[in-house]
Design a protein around this motif. Sequence first.
Motif, PDB file in Angstrom:
ATOM      1  N   ARG A   1     -37.379 -51.809  32.914  1.00  9.67           N
ATOM      2  CA  ARG A   1     -36.414 -51.199  33.838  1.00  9.67           C
ATOM      3  C   ARG A   1     -37.142 -50.215  34.726  1.00  9.67           C
ATOM      4  NH1 ARG A   1     -31.933 -51.642  29.661  1.00  9.67           N
ATOM      5  NH2 ARG A   1     -30.422 -51.927  31.309  1.00  9.67           N
ATOM      6  N   PHE A   2     -36.604 -50.020  35.913  1.00 14.60           N
ATOM      7  CA  PHE A   2     -37.248 -49.153  36.886  1.00 14.60           C
ATOM      8  C   PHE A   2     -36.346 -47.995  37.286  1.00 14.60           C
ATOM      9  CE2 PHE A   2     -38.869 -53.398  37.125  1.00 14.60           C
ATOM     10  CZ  PHE A   2     -40.233 -53.209  37.120  1.00 14.60           C
ATOM     11  N   ARG A   3     -36.970 -46.905  37.595  1.00 11.55           N
ATOM     12  CA  ARG A   3     -36.256 -45.687  37.936  1.00 11.55           C
ATOM     13  C   ARG A   3     -35.789 -45.749  39.378  1.00 11.55           C
ATOM     14  NH1 ARG A   3     -33.139 -42.297  35.505  1.00 11.55           N
ATOM     15  NH2 ARG A   3     -33.445 -40.107  36.071  1.00 11.55           N
TER      16      ARG A   3
ATOM     17  N   LEU B   1     -33.523 -47.859  35.156  1.00 10.73           N
ATOM     18  CA  LEU B   1     -33.767 -46.977  34.022  1.00 10.73           C
ATOM     19  C   LEU B   1     -32.912 -45.730  34.139  1.00 10.73           C
ATOM     20  CD1 LEU B   1     -35.338 -45.926  31.563  1.00 10.73           C
ATOM     21  CD2 LEU B   1     -37.147 -45.211  33.134  1.00 10.73           C
ATOM     22  N   LEU B   2     -32.004 -45.554  33.174  1.00 11.83           N
ATOM     23  CA  LEU B   2     -31.118 -44.401  33.182  1.00 11.83           C
ATOM     24  C   LEU B   2     -31.184 -43.691  31.841  1.00 11.83           C
ATOM     25  CD1 LEU B   2     -27.903 -46.043  34.721  1.00 11.83           C
ATOM     26  CD2 LEU B   2     -29.560 -44.587  35.888  1.00 11.83           C
ATOM     27  N   GLY B   3     -31.019 -42.376  31.870  1.00  8.52           N
ATOM     28  CA  GLY B   3     -30.849 -41.642  30.629  1.00  8.52           C
ATOM     29  C   GLY B   3     -29.442 -41.881  30.100  1.00  8.52           C
TER      30      GLY B   3
ATOM     31  N   GLU C   1     -42.365 -37.143  36.643  1.00  7.33           N
ATOM     32  CA  GLU C   1     -41.460 -38.088  37.306  1.00  7.33           C
ATOM     33  C   GLU C   1     -41.542 -39.415  36.561  1.00  7.33           C
ATOM     34  OE1 GLU C   1     -38.584 -37.981  39.809  1.00  7.33           O
ATOM     35  OE2 GLU C   1     -40.160 -36.497  40.225  1.00  7.33           O
ATOM     36  N   LEU C   2     -40.415 -39.875  36.036  1.00  7.72           N
ATOM     37  CA  LEU C   2     -40.415 -41.132  35.286  1.00  7.72           C
ATOM     38  C   LEU C   2     -40.341 -42.316  36.244  1.00  7.72           C
ATOM     39  CD1 LEU C   2     -38.042 -40.053  32.389  1.00  7.72           C
ATOM     40  CD2 LEU C   2     -40.536 -40.009  32.477  1.00  7.72           C
TER      41      LEU C   2
ATOM     42  N   PHE D   1     -42.680 -44.701  31.036  1.00 10.50           N
ATOM     43  CA  PHE D   1     -43.908 -44.336  31.745  1.00 10.50           C
ATOM     44  C   PHE D   1     -43.602 -43.429  32.936  1.00 10.50           C
ATOM     45  CE2 PHE D   1     -46.880 -47.376  29.778  1.00 10.50           C
ATOM     46  CZ  PHE D   1     -45.984 -48.198  29.115  1.00 10.50           C
ATOM     47  N   SER D   2     -44.564 -42.561  33.229  1.00  8.21           N
ATOM     48  CA  SER D   2     -44.426 -41.713  34.414  1.00  8.21           C
ATOM     49  C   SER D   2     -44.908 -42.465  35.642  1.00  8.21           C
ATOM     50  CB  SER D   2     -45.262 -40.445  34.248  1.00  8.21           C
ATOM     51  OG  SER D   2     -46.631 -40.765  34.371  1.00  8.21           O
ATOM     52  N   THR D   3     -44.728 -41.874  36.794  1.00 12.16           N
ATOM     53  CA  THR D   3     -45.134 -42.525  38.034  1.00 12.16           C
ATOM     54  C   THR D   3     -46.637 -42.766  38.089  1.00 12.16           C
ATOM     55  OG1 THR D   3     -45.027 -40.316  38.989  1.00 12.16           O
ATOM     56  CG2 THR D   3     -43.260 -41.820  39.567  1.00 12.16           C
ATOM     57  N   SER D   4     -47.392 -42.009  37.279  1.00 12.03           N
ATOM     58  CA  SER D   4     -48.836 -42.230  37.269  1.00 12.03           C
ATOM     59  C   SER D   4     -49.219 -43.353  36.315  1.00 12.03           C
ATOM     60  CB  SER D   4     -49.550 -40.934  36.886  1.00 12.03           C
ATOM     61  OG  SER D   4     -49.141 -40.501  35.600  1.00 12.03           O
ATOM     62  N   GLY D   5     -48.220 -43.982  35.681  1.00 11.27           N
ATOM     63  CA  GLY D   5     -48.502 -45.110  34.803  1.00 11.27           C
ATOM     64  C   GLY D   5     -48.852 -44.717  33.376  1.00 11.27           C
TER      65      GLY D   5
END
Lengths: 240, 240
Positions: free
Chosen positions: A238-240, B84-86, B176-177, B213-217
């Motif tokens: 899933r993607f943010r 992707l949601l909390g 940042e996710l 994962f964060s935006t940096s992978g």
Amino acid sequence: MKVLIEKAEPAYRRIQSAIRERIEAGTLNPGDMVESERELARIYSVSLMTARHALTDLAREGVVERRHGAGTFVAPPKIHFNKLLGYTEQMASVGLTAHSRVLSAGIVKGEHEIAARLGLPHGAALVHIERVRFAGNDPIAHESCYLSAEEFRGLLDVSLDRVSLFTVLQQNYGVELAYSDEEIDATDAGHDLAVLLHVERDAALLRIHQLIFSTSGRPVLYVRGLYRSGRHTVRIRRFR
Amino acid sequence: MKVLIEKAEPAYRRIQSAIRERIEAGTLNPGDMVESERELARIYSVSLMTARHALTDLAREGVVERRHGAGTFVAPPKIHFNKLLGYTEQMASVGLTAHSRVLSAGIVKGEHEIAARLGLPHGAALVHIERVRFAGNDPIAHESCYLSAEEFRGLLDVSLDRVSLFTVLQQNYGVELAYSDEEIDATDAGHDLAVLLHVERDAALLRIHQLIFSTSGRPVLYVRGLYRSGRHTVRIRRFR
DNA sequence: AAGTGGTCTAGACCACGGC
DNA sequence: CCGTGGTCTAGACCACTTC
């Protein structure tokens, strides 16, 4: 300047094909630099804009990566997430051979909700195929498929024990599948399924409803599947 | 011919922005026709290729659709699949308010497999937060979260009863996710969970493992969740 | 400094769609 | 038929990376 070859294929596509083939063949590997726009323009006797079109398009598809001031490079191999696969394909992707036992196959008429989901009129006749799916000799899943009886005339004459339904739809009916919307939850086996899948009556099963659409955006196939826990895991991204 | 304005923004971007703003403002609605390449070229005093660049780029993003011989039209609003949601966000998206009860929160050290998944050394200290999730007054889910204790110092001082963990990670730690890889299967509740979630011992639950994962992978957060059947359905879209 | 991609020009002809 | 997008030319200058 134009050399007047066969017209059919645009120049930028020929360039793309050539690059793709070299990647396919292993002549060009991830990280390798691809010819620059200017080189391609010279090699293929096209203008810069055309060579550029070929490369930006490949970059958009993720085949190559462009780095300003540096060059164009073969991208690392793509991993496909959330890929729609038939059961046969899924098993093959983990190195197992799959087969099925057809429990029933026929025309049903009372399934109004499913007909509605398939965009068919109330009371439409549906092909219904009910199968137990095996991995090796173990029964793993129970799947019910529904399709328009009108659109898929003659489908019941096809033996689906070893042939993928996806393949039949594509080859016999020219239907290209594009995506599926799925709903996943959990449920108990119950008596009948417990017998079919060789599990306890109160064993937890994964239940997946799939509504599968063709490339034209039309719903084509409805599948309700029940999968033995521990033998089947859904993997998604899933993607943010 | 060049009019020498502020350079900073390329012409094709200015054209795109103008179109986007008109869509945003409702001046341009889905299905409406956008100016043709030739019109845009004239209006903005740019060449055809530049106007074309603006439009093909917008089409690639899905903002507009181009139909050969017909024109360029505003695309129907995008729906985000596989988002992707909390938990808090998920509940809000179906009009429910969520809250949690923290069962335990502390530092653990023995979870080697989870540490490995998070890319941390063997024996790394992890923050572990265990919560029961509610929708209204009903307990719906049990979630265990694991994060690097070193990276997220002070996280245990934050009250997570009503604040989203996603929000805390972003606002307090600047993380940042980006995406999550998930594995979904089914399992029985068992005694302890049955009590917590108010279900029978052998009730089927949906089990979801998320590695986020964060935006940096970099893997940042591991979540193991168990969800009451009937109260939680996973919806996804897969592509061919 | 040399080479790369990014932006841009001022046209051209073709293929397709709707009237 | 006319207007649309699709392909293409033969250049130009700029911004960036690498050496």
